[in-house]
Design a protein around this motif. Structure first.
Motif, PDB file in Angstrom:
ATOM      1  N   MET A 144       1.780 -11.238  13.849  1.00 25.67           N
ATOM      2  CA  MET A 144       0.522 -11.016  14.522  1.00 25.67           C
ATOM      3  C   MET A 144       0.703 -11.311  16.021  1.00 25.67           C
ATOM      4  N   GLU A 145       0.178 -10.438  16.841  1.00 25.86           N
ATOM      5  CA  GLU A 145       0.290 -10.626  18.290  1.00 25.86           C
ATOM      6  C   GLU A 145      -0.658 -11.710  18.779  1.00 25.86           C
ATOM      7  N   ARG A 146      -0.235 -12.379  19.826  1.00 24.62           N
ATOM      8  CA  ARG A 146      -1.091 -13.374  20.467  1.00 24.62           C
ATOM      9  C   ARG A 146      -2.231 -12.677  21.195  1.00 24.62           C
ATOM     10  N   TYR A 147      -3.327 -13.389  21.315  1.00 18.62           N
ATOM     11  CA  TYR A 147      -4.440 -12.882  22.089  1.00 18.62           C
ATOM     12  C   TYR A 147      -4.099 -13.018  23.572  1.00 18.62           C
TER      13      TYR A 147
ATOM     14  N   ILE B 130      -6.860 -10.141  10.807  1.00 18.29           N
ATOM     15  CA  ILE B 130      -6.660 -10.323   9.367  1.00 18.29           C
ATOM     16  C   ILE B 130      -7.605  -9.453   8.541  1.00 18.29           C
ATOM     17  N   GLY B 131      -8.436  -8.672   9.236  1.00 16.22           N
ATOM     18  CA  GLY B 131      -9.276  -7.707   8.539  1.00 16.22           C
ATOM     19  C   GLY B 131     -10.591  -8.243   8.014  1.00 16.22           C
ATOM     20  N   PHE B 132     -11.045  -9.374   8.553  1.00 15.80           N
ATOM     21  CA  PHE B 132     -12.327  -9.937   8.125  1.00 15.80           C
ATOM     22  C   PHE B 132     -13.049 -10.435   9.364  1.00 15.80           C
ATOM     23  N   SER B 133     -13.688  -9.530  10.067  1.00 10.41           N
ATOM     24  CA  SER B 133     -14.309  -9.813  11.362  1.00 10.41           C
ATOM     25  C   SER B 133     -15.489 -10.771  11.235  1.00 10.41           C
ATOM     26  N   TYR B 134     -15.864 -11.347  12.366  1.00  8.37           N
ATOM     27  CA  TYR B 134     -17.062 -12.190  12.403  1.00  8.37           C
ATOM     28  C   TYR B 134     -18.283 -11.382  11.960  1.00  8.37           C
ATOM     29  N   GLN B 135     -18.344 -10.125  12.379  1.00 12.37           N
ATOM     30  CA  GLN B 135     -19.477  -9.281  11.985  1.00 12.37           C
ATOM     31  C   GLN B 135     -19.537  -9.137  10.468  1.00 12.37           C
ATOM     32  N   ARG B 136     -18.388  -8.905   9.851  1.00 14.35           N
ATOM     33  CA  ARG B 136     -18.350  -8.787   8.383  1.00 14.35           C
ATOM     34  C   ARG B 136     -18.764 -10.108   7.738  1.00 14.35           C
ATOM     35  N   MET B 137     -18.290 -11.220   8.272  1.00 16.41           N
ATOM     36  CA  MET B 137     -18.686 -12.518   7.716  1.00 16.41           C
ATOM     37  C   MET B 137     -20.198 -12.669   7.738  1.00 16.41           C
TER      38      MET B 137
ATOM     39  N   ARG C  43     -15.590 -20.623  -4.165  1.00 17.44           N
ATOM     40  CA  ARG C  43     -16.473 -20.205  -5.253  1.00 17.44           C
ATOM     41  C   ARG C  43     -17.211 -18.904  -4.966  1.00 17.44           C
ATOM     42  N   LYS C  44     -17.608 -18.682  -3.704  1.00 20.53           N
ATOM     43  CA  LYS C  44     -18.504 -17.560  -3.416  1.00 20.53           C
ATOM     44  C   LYS C  44     -17.878 -16.415  -2.637  1.00 20.53           C
ATOM     45  N   HIS C  45     -16.765 -16.652  -1.970  1.00 22.90           N
ATOM     46  CA  HIS C  45     -16.137 -15.603  -1.155  1.00 22.90           C
ATOM     47  C   HIS C  45     -14.619 -15.710  -1.281  1.00 22.90           C
ATOM     48  N   THR C  46     -14.121 -15.338  -2.435  1.00 28.53           N
ATOM     49  CA  THR C  46     -12.705 -15.553  -2.757  1.00 28.53           C
ATOM     50  C   THR C  46     -11.757 -14.781  -1.844  1.00 28.53           C
ATOM     51  N   GLU C  47     -12.164 -13.609  -1.373  1.00 26.04           N
ATOM     52  CA  GLU C  47     -11.291 -12.838  -0.483  1.00 26.04           C
ATOM     53  C   GLU C  47     -11.058 -13.582   0.828  1.00 26.04           C
TER      54      GLU C  47
ATOM     55  N   PHE D 170      -7.814 -17.189   4.566  1.00 26.82           N
ATOM     56  CA  PHE D 170      -7.623 -18.426   5.323  1.00 26.82           C
ATOM     57  C   PHE D 170      -6.483 -19.257   4.736  1.00 26.82           C
ATOM     58  N   ASN D 171      -6.397 -19.308   3.421  1.00 25.91           N
ATOM     59  CA  ASN D 171      -5.292 -20.039   2.789  1.00 25.91           C
ATOM     60  C   ASN D 171      -3.951 -19.454   3.206  1.00 25.91           C
ATOM     61  N   GLY D 172      -3.896 -18.133   3.345  1.00 22.21           N
ATOM     62  CA  GLY D 172      -2.669 -17.452   3.767  1.00 22.21           C
ATOM     63  C   GLY D 172      -2.277 -17.766   5.194  1.00 22.21           C
ATOM     64  N   LEU D 173      -3.225 -18.236   6.004  1.00 24.46           N
ATOM     65  CA  LEU D 173      -2.931 -18.574   7.395  1.00 24.46           C
ATOM     66  C   LEU D 173      -2.448 -20.007   7.575  1.00 24.46           C
TER      67      LEU D 173
END
Length: 136
Positions: free
Chosen positions: A1-4, A39-46, A123-127, A132-135
């Motif tokens: 992953m590239e740095r910001y 990582i494909g899970f934007s703040y907007q999606r959250m 429990r509620k958002h396993t994806e 996050f666990n992968g990071l």
């Protein structure tokens, strides 16, 4: 992953053209948002899925000055993750010299957007929990 990457703007500096300390905290947020997009899970999606992630605490340690016109690279990494709480760490470096300009961390909690109560991603958002666990 590239740095910001962030190019310092004039409005972020003081009269000596040195970045004001408060801007590093903004850059932490920019880097965190960038990481979430990567990582494909934007703040907007959250937020669309009813998850909020407020900042509970911020710590920044300034190592050297950043000036107008310079570009910095910001590494954002997960330091600690429980499924309910998250600690992110950041390193801000000069793009040209790699000199460390600032290090810091932010502490967060995951909360339900409707009830404002703590939310367990396990429990509620396993994806998102797996991402996050992968990071770690």
């Amino acid at each position: 992953m590239e740095r910001y990457s962030h190019k310092v703007q004039y409005y972020e500096t003081d009269q000596m053209q040195i970045v004001h300390h408060s801007n590093y905290i903004r850059w932490f947020e920019e880097a965190r948002t960038y990481l979430m997009d990567e990582i494909g899970f934007s703040y907007q999606r959250m937020e669309d899925e009813g998850i909020m992630i407020p900042v509970l605490a911020v710590n920044a340690e300034y190592k050297s000055m950043t000036r107008f016109g310079e570009t910095v690279l910001i590494d954002a990494a997960v330091k600690q993750f429980t499924g309910i709480k998250l600690i992110m760490e950041y390193t801000v470096r000069d793009k040209e010299t790699q000199e460390v300009r600032c290090i810091g961390e932010t502490k967060h909690a995951f909360i339900d957007k409707e009830t404002y109560r703590p939310l367990s991603l396990k429990r509620k958002h396993t994806e998102l929990f797996a991402l996050f666990n992968g990071l770690l």
